[in-house]
Scaffold this active site. Structure first.
Site, short mmCIF file in Angstrom:
data_model
loop_
_atom_site.label_atom_id
_atom_site.label_comp_id
_atom_site.label_asym_id
_atom_site.label_seq_id
_atom_site.Cartn_x
_atom_site.Cartn_y
_atom_site.Cartn_z
N ASP A 114 1.50 -12.33 -9.15
CA ASP A 114 2.21 -13.60 -9.34
C ASP A 114 1.49 -14.66 -8.49
OD1 ASP A 114 4.26 -15.62 -9.32
OD2 ASP A 114 5.73 -14.12 -9.84
N PHE A 163 10.16 -15.93 -15.90
CA PHE A 163 10.77 -14.84 -15.14
C PHE A 163 10.83 -13.59 -16.01
CE2 PHE A 163 13.91 -12.25 -13.09
CZ PHE A 163 13.73 -12.51 -11.74
C1 PRP Z 1 6.38 -7.89 -7.03
C2 PRP Z 1 5.17 -7.19 -7.58
C3 PRP Z 1 4.12 -7.43 -6.54
C4 PRP Z 1 4.50 -8.80 -6.01
C5 PRP Z 1 3.63 -9.81 -6.66
O1 PRP Z 1 7.05 -7.01 -6.18
O2 PRP Z 1 5.39 -5.82 -7.81
O3 PRP Z 1 4.15 -6.46 -5.51
O4 PRP Z 1 5.87 -9.03 -6.34
O5 PRP Z 1 3.98 -11.08 -6.23
P1 PRP Z 1 2.94 -12.05 -5.54
O6 PRP Z 1 1.70 -12.06 -6.39
O7 PRP Z 1 3.67 -13.39 -5.61
O8 PRP Z 1 2.70 -11.60 -4.14
P2 PRP Z 1 8.46 -7.37 -5.51
O9 PRP Z 1 8.24 -8.09 -4.21
O10 PRP Z 1 9.32 -8.08 -6.52
O11 PRP Z 1 9.05 -5.94 -5.15
P3 PRP Z 1 9.55 -4.77 -6.13
O12 PRP Z 1 8.33 -4.28 -6.86
O13 PRP Z 1 10.13 -3.75 -5.21
O14 PRP Z 1 10.56 -5.37 -7.09
#
Ligand code: PRP
Length: 195
Positions: A114, A163
């Site tokens: 993201d 989202f």
């Molecule tokens: C999501 C995804 C990545 C991160 C990416 O995990 O799995 O690890 O966000 O986002 P970024 O590019 O903005 O850093 P999340 O923090 O939602 O945790 P989860 O997988 O436990 O839901």
């Protein structure tokens, strides 16, 4: 087709069949690229170490590795960009790897890139620890949301800046076990769905 709860619904963005097909393609591509790991390499590097980032990547990681015709080691990281004392872009390691990765070929497997902050931090950490090589495989690339550059070596799909939930991605822990990736549409009426 979709899934709702009265407060909104999930519109299918990437159907199950498309995910399955793309995962199989990625597995073939990765197997080709790491072919030298099939047999014990002369420098004793050991098998390709596949690292998932909890929790979202688990669904993708399992499907990918079941199709990957290579000997692999598996390990997990857990990171969080939220919590007290963190500023935007600051990433906290909640669970570290169990395996030592010095001299290993590492493939980091993620559900989504993201902003790029999480992956940027983890990739740097893996390189600092002396991995022989580090590559990133991400199912989803939300390219428009990027704040820091991240090289995705194996990318499933580029998606719009919306989202998304399903296939590992959650909204407050909901929807992770959907077999498809969908867009959460708040305030939309529920659509009956078989799943
Ligand atoms: C999501 C995804 C990545 C991160 C990416 O995990 O799995 O690890 O966000 O986002 P970024 O590019 O903005 O850093 P999340 O923090 O939602 O945790 P989860 O997988 O436990 O839901």
């Amino acid at each position: 087709m979709g899934m709702g709860n009265g407060n909104g619904r999930v519109r299918v963005l990437i159907p199950e069949e498309s995910i399955d097909r793309r995962v199989a393609e990625l597995a073939e591509q990765i197997a080709r690229d790491y072919r030298e790991c099939r047999e014990a390499p002369p420098d004793g590097r050991g098998p390709l170490t596949c690292v998932g980032v909890l929790k979202g990547s688990v669904f993708f990681l399992v499907d990918l590795l079941k199709r990957l015709e290579l000997p692999v080691a598996v390990d997990f990281f857990q990171a969080s960009s939220y919590g007290e004392g963190t500023s935007p872009g600051e990433v906290r390691i909640k669970k570290d790897l169990d395996l030592a990765i010095r001299g290993r070929d590492v493939l980091l497997v993620e559900d989504i890139v993201d902003t790029g902050h999480t992956l940027n931090t983890i990739l740097s950490l893996l390189r600092m620890r002396g991995a022989a090589s580090v590559r990133l495989c991400a199912l989803l690339d939300k390219a428009e949301a990027r704040q820091v550059e991240v090289q995705i070596d194996y990318c499933g799909f580029t998606i719009p800046n919306e989202f998304v939930v399903g296939y590992g991605l959650d909204m407050g822990e909901r929807f992770r076990n959907l077999r498809y990736v969908g867009v959460w549409e708040p305030g939309q009426p529920e659509v009956p769905s078989p799943s």
